[in-house]
Write a protein that holds these residues in place. Sequence first.
Motif, short mmCIF file in Angstrom:
data_model
loop_
_atom_site.label_atom_id
_atom_site.label_comp_id
_atom_site.label_asym_id
_atom_site.label_seq_id
_atom_site.Cartn_x
_atom_site.Cartn_y
_atom_site.Cartn_z
N ALA A 270 17.11 1.83 -22.26
CA ALA A 270 17.51 2.31 -20.92
C ALA A 270 18.66 3.30 -21.03
O ALA A 270 18.68 4.34 -20.34
N THR A 271 19.61 3.02 -21.92
CA THR A 271 20.73 3.94 -22.14
C THR A 271 20.23 5.26 -22.70
O THR A 271 20.71 6.34 -22.31
N ALA A 272 19.27 5.18 -23.59
CA ALA A 272 18.72 6.39 -24.18
C ALA A 272 18.02 7.25 -23.13
O ALA A 272 18.14 8.48 -23.14
N VAL A 273 17.27 6.59 -22.25
CA VAL A 273 16.59 7.34 -21.18
C VAL A 273 17.63 8.05 -20.30
O VAL A 273 17.47 9.23 -19.97
N ASP A 274 18.68 7.32 -19.92
CA ASP A 274 19.73 7.94 -19.09
C ASP A 274 20.37 9.11 -19.82
O ASP A 274 20.70 10.14 -19.20
N GLY A 275 20.57 8.99 -21.13
CA GLY A 275 21.16 10.06 -21.91
C GLY A 275 20.29 11.31 -21.91
O GLY A 275 20.79 12.43 -21.77
N CYS A 276 18.98 11.15 -22.04
CA CYS A 276 18.07 12.30 -22.01
C CYS A 276 18.05 12.96 -20.64
O CYS A 276 17.99 14.19 -20.53
N ILE A 277 18.10 12.13 -19.59
CA ILE A 277 18.12 12.70 -18.24
C ILE A 277 19.39 13.52 -18.03
O ILE A 277 19.34 14.65 -17.51
N ASP A 278 20.54 12.99 -18.42
CA ASP A 278 21.79 13.71 -18.24
C ASP A 278 21.81 14.98 -19.09
O ASP A 278 22.27 16.04 -18.63
N ALA A 279 21.31 14.92 -20.29
CA ALA A 279 21.27 16.10 -21.16
C ALA A 279 20.38 17.19 -20.58
O ALA A 279 20.67 18.38 -20.72
N ALA A 280 19.31 16.80 -19.91
CA ALA A 280 18.45 17.79 -19.27
C ALA A 280 19.23 18.56 -18.21
O ALA A 280 19.04 19.78 -18.05
N GLY A 281 20.09 17.86 -17.49
CA GLY A 281 20.89 18.54 -16.47
C GLY A 281 21.89 19.51 -17.05
O GLY A 281 22.32 20.45 -16.37
N GLN A 282 22.29 19.33 -18.33
CA GLN A 282 23.29 20.19 -18.95
C GLN A 282 22.68 21.45 -19.55
O GLN A 282 23.43 22.36 -19.94
N GLU A 283 21.36 21.50 -19.67
CA GLU A 283 20.71 22.64 -20.30
C GLU A 283 20.43 23.75 -19.30
O GLU A 283 20.15 23.49 -18.13
N TRP A 284 20.51 24.98 -19.78
CA TRP A 284 20.29 26.14 -18.93
C TRP A 284 18.83 26.58 -18.95
O TRP A 284 18.30 27.06 -17.96
N GLU A 285 18.18 26.45 -20.10
CA GLU A 285 16.81 26.92 -20.26
C GLU A 285 15.81 25.88 -19.76
O GLU A 285 15.87 24.73 -20.16
N PRO A 286 14.86 26.28 -18.88
CA PRO A 286 13.84 25.34 -18.39
C PRO A 286 13.02 24.70 -19.51
O PRO A 286 12.59 23.55 -19.37
N TYR A 287 12.87 25.42 -20.62
CA TYR A 287 12.08 24.88 -21.72
C TYR A 287 12.70 23.57 -22.23
O TYR A 287 12.01 22.55 -22.40
N TRP A 288 14.00 23.60 -22.46
CA TRP A 288 14.67 22.41 -22.97
C TRP A 288 14.87 21.34 -21.89
O TRP A 288 14.88 20.16 -22.17
N GLN A 289 14.98 21.79 -20.64
CA GLN A 289 15.04 20.82 -19.54
C GLN A 289 13.76 19.98 -19.50
O GLN A 289 13.80 18.75 -19.39
N ARG A 290 12.62 20.67 -19.62
CA ARG A 290 11.33 19.96 -19.57
C ARG A 290 11.19 19.01 -20.74
O ARG A 290 10.69 17.89 -20.60
N ARG A 291 11.59 19.46 -21.92
CA ARG A 291 11.44 18.61 -23.10
C ARG A 291 12.29 17.34 -23.00
O ARG A 291 11.82 16.24 -23.32
N LEU A 292 13.52 17.50 -22.52
CA LEU A 292 14.39 16.33 -22.40
C LEU A 292 13.89 15.37 -21.32
O LEU A 292 13.94 14.15 -21.49
N LEU A 293 13.40 15.91 -20.20
CA LEU A 293 12.86 15.05 -19.16
C LEU A 293 11.57 14.37 -19.62
O LEU A 293 11.31 13.21 -19.26
N SER A 294 10.80 15.07 -20.41
CA SER A 294 9.57 14.46 -20.97
C SER A 294 9.93 13.30 -21.88
O SER A 294 9.26 12.26 -21.89
N ALA A 295 11.00 13.49 -22.68
CA ALA A 295 11.44 12.40 -23.56
C ALA A 295 11.90 11.21 -22.73
O ALA A 295 11.61 10.05 -23.06
N ALA A 296 12.62 11.48 -21.63
CA ALA A 296 13.06 10.39 -20.76
C ALA A 296 11.86 9.68 -20.14
O ALA A 296 11.83 8.44 -20.05
#
Length: 846
Positions: free
Chosen positions: A373-399
Amino acid sequence: MSEHPTTSWQAMQNGTVFYRRQQLYSILGKLPDLGDYIIAGCRYGGPLAMMRDNTKLIAVGRVTPAHAKFQIQVYSSAGEGLLLFSWDHGRIIRFGWTLNEQLVVLNEEGVYRVYDLQGEYQQYSLGTEASEVGIVDARIYENGMVALTGSLTLLEVKGWEGARPMNLANPNLTDPPMSWAIIPPDSNISRHVEVLLSVENTIYTVDNLESVDQRLSQGPFTHISPSPNGKSLALLNASGTLLVISSDFQRRMAEFDTLNVPSAQGNVKQVEWCGNDAIVVTWDSLAVLVGPFADTLQYYYVGNTFAITETDGIRILGADVCDLIQKVPSSTLSIFRPGSTSPAAILYDAWESFSQRSPKSDESIRSIRPELATAVDGCIDAAGQEWEPYWQRRLLSAAKFGQGFLDLYDPTDFINMGQTLKVLNAVRFYEIGIPLTYAQYSYTSPTHLISRLTSRNMHLLALRISTFLSLKPDVVLKHWASAKIMRTRPVASGTGKDAELDSDEEVCRLIVDKFKQLGDVEVSYAEIAKRAWEVGRTGLATKLLDHEKRASDQVPLLLSMKEDRLALQKAVDSGDTDLVYQVLLHLHKHLTLGSFFRLIEDGGEQLAPASRLLQVYAREQDRDMLRDFYYSDDRRVESAVLALEEALHMVDPSARIAAVKSAQKFFSEDKDRNFEAKMTDEYSRLLTLQQQLEAEADGKVAFFGQSVNETIRTCIINGMLKRADKVKSDFKVPDKRFWYTKLYALTEVRDFEGLDAFSKSKRSPIGYESFVRHLVEKGHSKEAVAYVARCDPPKRADLYAECDEWRMVGKECKDRGDKAKLEQLRKKCPNSLIARELEQIAISMK
């Protein structure tokens, strides 16, 4: 495929901290040379305001923008022009931005204007004292301003609504400070603004209560820069030493010699904070990031630069780029740092393995199952910190991949982050030009972003974001309607679509249809109508007000528009008594009396409730107005009744007589009120006569205000018998009433001789039984006996009994031979002696 996030990372503090430089926009050729301009930048990805620096010379033949020196230009962070306006109101001392992206421009006379991004402004002043001594300098922050006057005192203005400036403590300066800065109230423990002044070798801190010397010795300081949270200060002294100390001046946290930067040329331009953790020092073409332990990172630019401190980093504009430098967020660092074994990094690797259909993903998920659960929250927060949509999608997909292995996981954060990133990506687009980070968006709120978009007239995007985030679109639609009214103008002639669009009916229909199309949202038509009226479109304002459901919002604007009758009609239709009174009192105050009454009278049945309410109010509070109203409306009877009511409370005889005569005049003008006219005429004659009677009595006897009967009685009591007869004659008092009145009056003053003479003056119209009974009632039984003999014989025995003359009772019964009456009265006699006498008389009658 976008570059890996770590590509822009640079390490500090022996690799424990990383900073990244993210290119936000390419702005080559969009902005003029920043070195020739005075610039003010707005935080949270806001715009830049630029004005030509007249102290700098421009080489002949050099290409410069074609604009006047007294013009201010506003650009977005992407270099797109937002606004250009001229300034012709004295020398500009300072300009800066508010939290709502309004540009504040202050001149040397203490006059300041607050501009929106459409060029509209409100003008205020720092007061006559500031105007007299002048303004030397100022510091503008998001919610206020501090100005340094010509007499070297400090004035603070809170908010941007034209509040009265307040004096801060006097620092007793003899010369202007070399540099100064402020810590805003929301970044200060005291919640009051704090001013930092570089004076000689030290710094003075000034607030609304005191001025304190902090007793530093390394000054003077050419730059003072508080951190965004107000806890630290960056101080650059004249010898090039950068000091970092706590804002309470108790701790020194770092020291850095800017003269040892090898590639730095010229003087330091800016000292700004990068978030709350590091400091950026800029020279021409160079920005140096100084960390807490004096380690540095260098960033090179083409041409001059300008830096703007953000809460989570720093925005730097060069000749060709707009960059964001910030500390790599902990969630991003935990995932992408090489060799990271954090749960979020393992989850991200597991998702990548799963995407490549590698069995390694299952093993990775098992290894972090307790911390998934902590890992999922970490990926969600990291997605918010990224500028490029490509990396946003990848991090949200991981979450999302990690969520599949959790039985009870609330997906709200995941959904909200997805929505937030869609919004952020939309406003970061270069045509919008708001490079907002997730942290800034979270701090300022979605509604603030909506407000920023509407201020740029980007209504469609603002509306779509409001709908997407399930926010009420009221603010957007209100601003859109106001902008539509401003852009269209009523035309006297024209053909085709444009002429129709500019007509009041068409604009009103367009606005109403748009609101209904969106579910008839609760936008106040009154506020939009007010805007229409302010720009001179009264007809459109009236039409819009017809759609306002709340009369309490309609009426004030209608009154402002001088639509008096319509305002009163709306108030009456609302059924709100207080609102009707509000309109009536307003109209009474602002109209001539004739116009006010005519307005109500011409309203007929529609305004009849207002007329009645006006009468109720005037009867209690303003009799003069009620009198004027009755007169103007030709209400003769009501005017007469009002005059009589007023006469009733008058003390002055002449005034009361005049009031009664006035009432008589009003009655006489109504052919159906002859009786009332006659009665009031007689009343006025009576009052006049009473005045004369009082004069005859030298004021010793009060007559005024008495009835005819009372007047006669008073005359008799005071021996004015002839005047009593005259009153009887003048007012045709019937004989019976006069005799009763005189009987009562003479008995009251015990004038029994006069009463006897009066009774013999002529045959009594009231008989003599009345004399007997009244005298007995008043305790004059002996005097009453003389009148019994004049009464009817059958009643004499009873009357003698009432006079307590029992022997006369016996004699009367014996003379008349009425033994039955004698027996009847004997039973009522007061004692046995009289009873025996009456019994003897009865026996003798046998």
